[in-house]
Design an enzyme around this catalytic site. Structure first.
Site, PDB file in Angstrom:
ATOM      1  N   LYS A  35       0.841  -1.205   0.000  1.00  0.00           N
ATOM      2  CA  LYS A  35       0.000   0.000   0.000  1.00  0.00           C
ATOM      3  C   LYS A  35       0.873   1.250   0.000  1.00  0.00           C
ATOM      4  CE  LYS A  35      -0.343  -0.276   5.048  1.00  0.00           C
ATOM      5  NZ  LYS A  35      -1.150  -0.796   6.169  1.00  0.00           N
ATOM      6  N   TYR A 242      16.901  30.223   8.600  1.00  0.00           N
ATOM      7  CA  TYR A 242      15.732  30.949   9.114  1.00  0.00           C
ATOM      8  C   TYR A 242      15.803  31.099  10.627  1.00  0.00           C
ATOM      9  CZ  TYR A 242      13.289  30.695   4.641  1.00  0.00           C
ATOM     10  OH  TYR A 242      12.926  30.849   3.335  1.00  0.00           O
TER      11      TYR A 242
HETATM   12  C1  LIG Z   1      -0.432  -1.751   6.878  1.00  0.00           C
HETATM   13  C2  LIG Z   1      -1.017  -3.015   7.345  1.00  0.00           C
HETATM   14  C3  LIG Z   1      -0.227  -4.169   7.480  1.00  0.00           C
HETATM   15  C4  LIG Z   1       1.275  -4.141   7.393  1.00  0.00           C
HETATM   16  O1  LIG Z   1       1.767  -3.719   8.656  1.00  0.00           O
HETATM   17  P1  LIG Z   1       3.325  -3.586   8.976  1.00  0.00           P
HETATM   18  O2  LIG Z   1       3.340  -3.163  10.397  1.00  0.00           O
HETATM   19  O3  LIG Z   1       3.863  -2.538   8.071  1.00  0.00           O
HETATM   20  O4  LIG Z   1       3.942  -4.903   8.742  1.00  0.00           O
HETATM   21  C5  LIG Z   1      -0.864  -5.368   7.765  1.00  0.00           C
HETATM   22  N1  LIG Z   1      -2.210  -5.416   7.932  1.00  0.00           N
HETATM   23  C6  LIG Z   1      -2.988  -4.325   7.846  1.00  0.00           C
HETATM   24  C7  LIG Z   1      -4.445  -4.448   8.077  1.00  0.00           C
HETATM   25  C8  LIG Z   1      -2.427  -3.077   7.565  1.00  0.00           C
HETATM   26  O5  LIG Z   1      -3.207  -1.993   7.510  1.00  0.00           O
END
Ligand SMILES: *Cc1c(COP(=O)(O)O)cnc(C)c1O
Length: 347
Positions: A35, A242
Site C-alpha cells: 500500500k 531561518y
Molecule cells: C499496513 C497493514 C499491514 C502491514 O503492517 P506492517 O506493520 O507494516 O507490517 C498489515 N495489515 C494491515 C491491516 C495493515 O493496515
C-alpha cells in the site's frame, strides 16, 4: 552538477527481507503489503520483484492502488484491498470485508476481517453473531481468509496481543472454517499462536525494525544522498538559516544541500539529523528549509559543490531519523519526496 537528491532503493534487499520472513513464518505463506506506493519506495519496481521471488499475495489500501497493481502484475496473484469493498472496484481484486453492508454487496472471493481490539476496521462481535445466525449472508461469497489486525505486536509483552488472539479464536468458531490471516511484520516475530496461514508484513520488507528495542533483523533498503549546491565561508558570530537559529562559534564552512521538508526531511529533524561525508559525520547547521538544508563541513575541508552528503544509510536508518523527529520509520518512508532522482538496484 547534480542539484537533486538521489534515492537508492535496493529491490534485492526487499526480496531478501521477504525470504527471511518466509523462513520465520514457515507454517504459512507470506504476503507483501505494498500500500501507499510500497511505503513510498515505488510499487512499480518492488511488487514485480516480490512476484518474481514467489510472492503470491499482495495487500493494498485502496481500489485505485489495486487497479494499478493488477495491471502491473497481471492475472494470478491475489490482490486484497484493505479499506474494504467498493462497488466500483475491479472484480479481480479481493475486498477485505469490514462490515455487513459490505458483505451483502460483495460477491466472489473475499477476506473477512474481524475486529479484535484495534477498533478500526472489521466486523464486530454482533456482526459475526448475525452471520452465525444467518449463514445465508455468506451465500454470494467465498471466504479466502478470516483476518484480524494486531494493535501492538511490536510490543511483545503487551497484554492486548493475547487478548486479541483469544478473541480471534472465539470469533472464528462462529464462522465457517477458513484459512486465517493474522500477523503484520511484528506479529511474525511473536511466533506461536500469532502464526497463521498468511502473514501480512509491510514495514519489515522495507527495512524498518519489526522488533523495536532489539537488533534489527532486517536488511536496509534505502539510501538517500543530497548534493552540495554551494559552500559558504562564514565568520565566527555569523548565523545560518531561518530565524538566524545557528550561530557560528568559529570561522565555518557551510554546505547547503538540495533537500528540505518538502522532500520528507521533516523540520523536526533539525534537532539531531546528521549527514555523512566521506566517512565523517557532519552536523546540521540551522533549520531545515523547504528545499534545502545546510551542514557544518568545517572539519571536512575538501567538500565542494556536487559532492553528495548521505542522509539515510545503515548508519542513520529511517528508524533513527524517526526517533529524532518523534515519529515512526513508516512515516519517514512514506514521506520520501517525489523530487529525488530514484535509482533502483534490481533484485
Ligand atoms: C499496513 C497493514 C499491514 C502491514 O503492517 P506492517 O506493520 O507494516 O507490517 C498489515 N495489515 C494491515 C491491516 C495493515 O493496515
Amino acid at each position: 552538477m547534480p542539484s537533486q537528491g538521489l534515492l537508492t532503493i535496493d529491490c534485492g534487499a526487499v526480496v531478501r527481507n521477504w525470504r527471511r520472513l518466509c523462513g520465520i513464518h514457515a507454517t504459512g505463506a507470506v504476503a507483501g503489503v505494498v500500500k501507499a506506493n510500497a511505503y513510498g519506495l515505488g510499487v512499480q519496481r518492488i511488487a514485480p520483484a516480490l512476484l518474481q521471488a514467489g510472492c503470491r499475495h499482495f495487500f493494498v489500501a485502496t481500489p485505485g492502488e489495486g487497479d494499478y497493481l493488477r495491471k502491473l502484475l497481471g492475472e494470478g496473484p491475489m490482490i486484497a484491498v484493505l479499506n474494504g469493498y467498493d462497488p466500483a472496484m475491479r472484480p479481480d481484486l479481493t475486498p477485505v470485508i469490514n462490515s455487513l453492508p459490505q458483505l451483502r454487496a460483495a460477491k466472489g472471493p473475499v477476506i473477512l476481517q474481524v475486529d479484535t481490539g484495534m477498533s478500526r476496521l472489521g466486523l464486530d462481535a454482533e456482526e459475526v453473531e448475525a452471520i452465525a445466525r444467518d449463514p445465508g449472508l455468506l451465500a454470494h461469497v467465498e471466504i479466502l481468509y478470516v483476518m484480524t489486525h494486531l494493535a501492538a505486536a511490536e510490543d511483545a509483552a503487551h497484554p492486548v496481543n493475547a487478548a486479541q488472539i483469544d478473541r480471534f479464536a472465539e470469533l472464528c468458531l462462529k464462522l465457517p472454517r477458513a484459512r486465517r490471516c493474522v500477523a503484520n511484520s511484528s506479529g511474525i516475530f511473536l511466533g506461536g499462536r500469532y502464526a497463521s496461514d498468511l502473514a501480512r508484513p509491510g514495514c519489515a520488507l522495507y527495512g524498518i525494525n519489526p522488533t523495536p528495542g532489539r537488533p534489527n533483523p532486517m536488511e536496509q533498503v534505502v539510501r538517500l544522498e543530497l548534493p552540495v549546491l554551494q559552500i559558504r565561508r562564514i565568520g565566527a558570530g555569523e548565523t545560518v538559516g531561518y530565524g538566524a537559529g545557528w550561530l557560528a562559534a568559529r570561522p565555518s564552512r557551510i554546505a547547503t544541500c538540495a533537500g528540505g521538508y518538502a522532500d520528507g526531511l521533516f523540520r523536526s529533524l533539525g534537532s539531531g539529523m546528521r549527514g555523512q561525508f566521506r566517512g565523517a559525520t557532519v552536523p546540521l547547521a540551522g533549520r531545515i528549509s523547504m528545499d534545502v538544508c545546510s551542514f557544518d563541513v568545517t572539519d571536512v575541508p575538501d567538500a565542494v559543490p556536487g559532492d553528495m552528503i548521505e542522509i539515510i544509510g545503515p548508519w542513520q536508518d529511517p528508524d533513527a531519523l524517526a526517533e529524532i523527529a518523534g515519529t515512526i520509520g513508516y512515516e519517514v518512508l512514506t514521506a520520501l519526496g517525489r523530487r529525488y532522482r530514484r535509482r533502483y538496484i534490481a533484485a
